[in-house]
Design an enzyme around this catalytic site. Structure first.
Site, short mmCIF file in Angstrom:
data_model
loop_
_atom_site.label_atom_id
_atom_site.label_comp_id
_atom_site.label_asym_id
_atom_site.label_seq_id
_atom_site.Cartn_x
_atom_site.Cartn_y
_atom_site.Cartn_z
N ASP A 197 4.96 2.96 -1.72
CA ASP A 197 5.97 3.63 -0.88
C ASP A 197 7.00 4.41 -1.70
O ASP A 197 7.73 5.24 -1.15
CB ASP A 197 6.71 2.61 -0.01
CG ASP A 197 5.82 1.97 1.04
OD1 ASP A 197 4.66 2.40 1.15
OD2 ASP A 197 6.28 1.06 1.74
N GLY A 225 10.81 -7.10 -2.36
CA GLY A 225 10.79 -8.55 -2.12
C GLY A 225 10.67 -9.32 -3.43
O GLY A 225 11.43 -10.25 -3.70
N THR A 226 9.70 -8.91 -4.26
CA THR A 226 9.47 -9.59 -5.55
C THR A 226 10.70 -9.46 -6.45
O THR A 226 11.11 -10.42 -7.11
CB THR A 226 8.23 -8.96 -6.24
OG1 THR A 226 7.12 -9.09 -5.36
CG2 THR A 226 7.93 -9.62 -7.57
N LEU A 280 -6.66 2.18 2.65
CA LEU A 280 -7.37 3.13 1.77
C LEU A 280 -6.43 3.66 0.70
O LEU A 280 -6.83 3.94 -0.42
CB LEU A 280 -7.81 4.35 2.60
CG LEU A 280 -9.19 4.40 3.20
CD1 LEU A 280 -9.38 5.73 3.90
CD2 LEU A 280 -10.25 4.23 2.10
N GLN A 281 -5.15 3.80 1.10
CA GLN A 281 -4.16 4.38 0.19
C GLN A 281 -3.82 3.47 -0.98
O GLN A 281 -3.23 3.90 -1.97
CB GLN A 281 -2.86 4.69 0.96
CG GLN A 281 -3.03 5.77 1.99
CD GLN A 281 -1.97 5.67 3.09
OE1 GLN A 281 -1.01 6.42 3.08
NE2 GLN A 281 -2.15 4.76 4.01
O1 F6P Z 1 4.93 -1.88 0.86
C1 F6P Z 1 3.66 -1.36 0.69
C2 F6P Z 1 2.90 -1.33 1.99
O2 F6P Z 1 1.64 -0.78 1.72
C3 F6P Z 1 3.61 -0.58 3.11
O3 F6P Z 1 3.47 0.81 3.01
C4 F6P Z 1 2.94 -1.18 4.33
O4 F6P Z 1 3.76 -1.09 5.46
C5 F6P Z 1 2.73 -2.60 3.93
O5 F6P Z 1 2.71 -2.63 2.52
C6 F6P Z 1 1.45 -3.19 4.49
O6 F6P Z 1 1.36 -4.52 4.13
P1 F6P Z 1 0.03 -5.39 4.36
O7 F6P Z 1 -0.92 -5.08 3.25
O8 F6P Z 1 0.49 -6.78 4.32
O9 F6P Z 1 -0.54 -4.99 5.68
#
Ligand code: F6P
Length: 372
Positions: free
Chosen positions: A138, A115-116, A284-285
């Site tokens: 990701d 997006g950015t 957490l990830q």
């Molecule tokens: O794009 C990174 C990500 O962590 C995805 O893996 C996940 O679907 C999304 O962002 C979650 O976004 P948010 O923090 O807005 O819930």
């Protein structure tokens, strides 16, 4: 020369390491650095702060971003008050460009995901000297082998798989670990392989419920009374939809996923008659200290961004190919995500050690291919 820097989209371990590397590289060249607050929100609203060496000192190990970020601020369709709303988005393009020129910036470094980088490309086409830095846990951006944050997220997910093995084994249960990964299953794939997951479910391979159940039953027949399933949040059954938790109006990608693992637990309990429990790893990830690899990658990217500015090679995104730092046009980096190929050798390797992808037909097809 003055340069601007911003972090857009979701936070990610390594953002601060990039901010540090860009700032230090810029200050050494005698440039001034301005950090926009909360991503493109600060860019539109001209909210920023000057960054000094002291500001970036010691932040290489810190998760998050000292500048803040936003995954809904889009200058081309601005939904945030007081300028716009989800039902009446405002075009803040001219205002943003005016802010940039008023401050006398010579370049903007935009750190973020698809997006950015898409917004960066639009600003570049409108004449702004922009450099992109690829970020996302990701690891799904084209034109780079790795994005920083992925290695840290992979470590968290793998540790979760490791830790859940003992409970699964002790209680004869199926434990399902849900990772992030909206359209690309890199985290689930590699954590599944590294953690010895028995079933890995990815957005790229639509699973067949009967095949998932058959994989669990097959293990039971072989005396393995527990199983570990690693599922990407974007996984979906053949002919079915992803599990959407909610939609966020105004966001560049409004869907938020979560909860597919509960569907899978239910399916396994009914089909295989075994207790199935769920752990959704979620954010957490994205938290905590970046791994050494991510700090190294982020530092190379940040220093590379400063080099591109010095060489006036705008409209490019820093990247890594193999272990070489390089760059690519922003146009090559956006629009098409880098997803897991079902024909890849790593998918084949996982099949080779007996992992199921919820598709019995995949194994036979792929095992004919030779990788080495
Ligand atoms: O794009 C990174 C990500 O962590 C995805 O893996 C996940 O679907 C999304 O962002 C979650 O976004 P948010 O923090 O807005 O819930």
């Amino acid at each position: 020369m003055k340069i601007g820097i911003l972090t857009g989209g979701g936070d990610c371990p390594g953002l601060n390491a990039v901010i540090r590397a860009v700032t230090k590289s810029a200050l050494r060249r005698g440039w001034e650095v301005y950090g926009y607050l909360d991503g493109f929100k600060g860019f539109v609203e001209d909210k920023r702060r000057r960054l000094t060496d002291k500001d970036v000192s010691g932040i290489i190990i810190r998760g998050g971003t000292i500048l803040g970020t936003s995954n809904i601020a889009n200058p081309f369709s601005y939904t945030l008050p007081p300028y716009g709303s989800p039902s009446a988005p405002a075009d803040m393009t001219e205002r943003s460009i005016r802010n940039f020129k008023k401050l006398g910036l010579g370049a903007l470094v935009a750190i973020g995901g698809d997006g950015t980088q898409s917004m960066s490309l639009r600003f570049h086409r409108l004449g702004l000297p922009v450099i992109g830095v690829p970020k996302t846990i990701d690891n799904d951006l084209s034109a780079t082998d790795f994005t920083f944050g992925f290695d840290t997220a992979l470590g968290v997910a793998t540790e979760a798989v490791d830790r859940l093995h003992t409970t699964a084994d002790s209680h004869d249960r199926v434990l399902i670990v849900e990772t992030m990964g909206r359209y690309a299953g890199w985290i689930a794939l590699r954590a599944g392989i590294a953690g010895g997951g028995d079933v890995i479910l990815l957005p790229e391979i639509k699973y067949r419920p009967a095949d998932v159940v058959a994989a669990i039953k097959d293990r039971q027949r072989r005396g393995k009374n527990f199983s570990i399933v690693v599922v990407s949040e974007g996984a979906a059954p053949e002919g079915g939809e992803m599990t959407v938790l909610k939609t966020v109006e105004g966001s560049t990608d409004p869907i938020r996923l979560g909860g597919v693992s509960y569907r899978i637990a239910d399916m396994i309990e009914r089909g295989a008659g075994i207790d199935a429990r769920v752990v959704v790893l979620g954010h957490l990830q994205r938290g905590g200290e970046p791994t050494p690899f991510d700090r190294w990658l982020a530092t190379g990217f940040g220093a590379g961004a400063a080099e591109l500015i010095a060489a006036r090679r705008f409209g490019r995104m820093v990247s890594i190919r193999g272990s070489e730092f390089t760059s690519a046009p922003l146009s090559a980096a956006v629009g098409k995500l880098k997803t897991v190929s079902t024909k890849s050798c790593e998918v084949r390797a996982a099949l080779g050690v007996g992992t199921s992808f919820g598709r019995a037909d995949l194994s036979a097809r792929l095992m004919k291919k030779v990788c080495s």
